[in-house]
Enzyme design. Sequence first.
Site, PDB file in Angstrom:
ATOM      1  N   CYS A 197     -27.729   8.655   3.706  1.00 60.06           N
ATOM      2  CA  CYS A 197     -27.710   7.684   5.023  1.00 60.06           C
ATOM      3  C   CYS A 197     -28.603   8.198   5.941  1.00 60.06           C
ATOM      4  CB  CYS A 197     -26.416   7.674   5.562  1.00 60.06           C
ATOM      5  SG  CYS A 197     -26.066   8.676   6.000  1.00 60.06           S
ATOM      6  N   HIS A 229     -21.518   8.194   9.519  1.00 57.04           N
ATOM      7  CA  HIS A 229     -22.572   7.279   8.679  1.00 57.04           C
ATOM      8  C   HIS A 229     -23.870   6.627   9.839  1.00 57.04           C
ATOM      9  CE1 HIS A 229     -24.328   4.076   5.484  1.00 57.04           C
ATOM     10  NE2 HIS A 229     -23.896   3.779   6.615  1.00 57.04           N
TER      11      HIS A 229
END
Length: 185
Positions: free
Chosen positions: A16, A117
């Site tokens: 990510c 994330h």
Amino acid sequence: MTEGEVFHEKQKLELCAIHALNNVLQEQVFTKETADDICKRLAPQCVVNPHRSMLGTGNYDVNVIMAALQSRELSALWWDKRRSVQSLCVGKVHGFILNVPSRVSLGIVSLPLKRRHWLAVRQVNGQYYNLDSKLKSPVSIGSESELRAFLSEQLSHEVAELLLVVQKEVEEDGSWLNFDDLKKK
């Protein structure tokens, strides 16, 4: 990518951070290999590199993001969550990278775990977009006022963090912050 399209990399492994970087830059610049090279430069003597997952699946830390942006003559500035996003001079910001809690899932099964994330937000063709790599496609946030509402909502989570992606000269002169709004308080 044709003019008017929004570049959007989708999630693979724990990459990510790479997807957020490429999405905020609106082109594929960084790969797992370039991120791994940055990790090696950041910790050349370490057998187990502290800037990525031991499993080799990614999960890069903020130091990798900052070094990657520096290689493109950009800076990443931590946003002080005690400030209102109203004091942000949005026009001076190239893009935003958020670090937020995210559910872990295996296929269609969601596990009772949360991980960190990275996701990108960027203006393209006058509209701000949520370029989260876990989304099927970019999601329009809208105008500057809607961007501020989106960022405020994201930052309301205790563990969320925001990086401003700016040009080096914007970092140096501090023009990313609207000092007039600060003086009024």
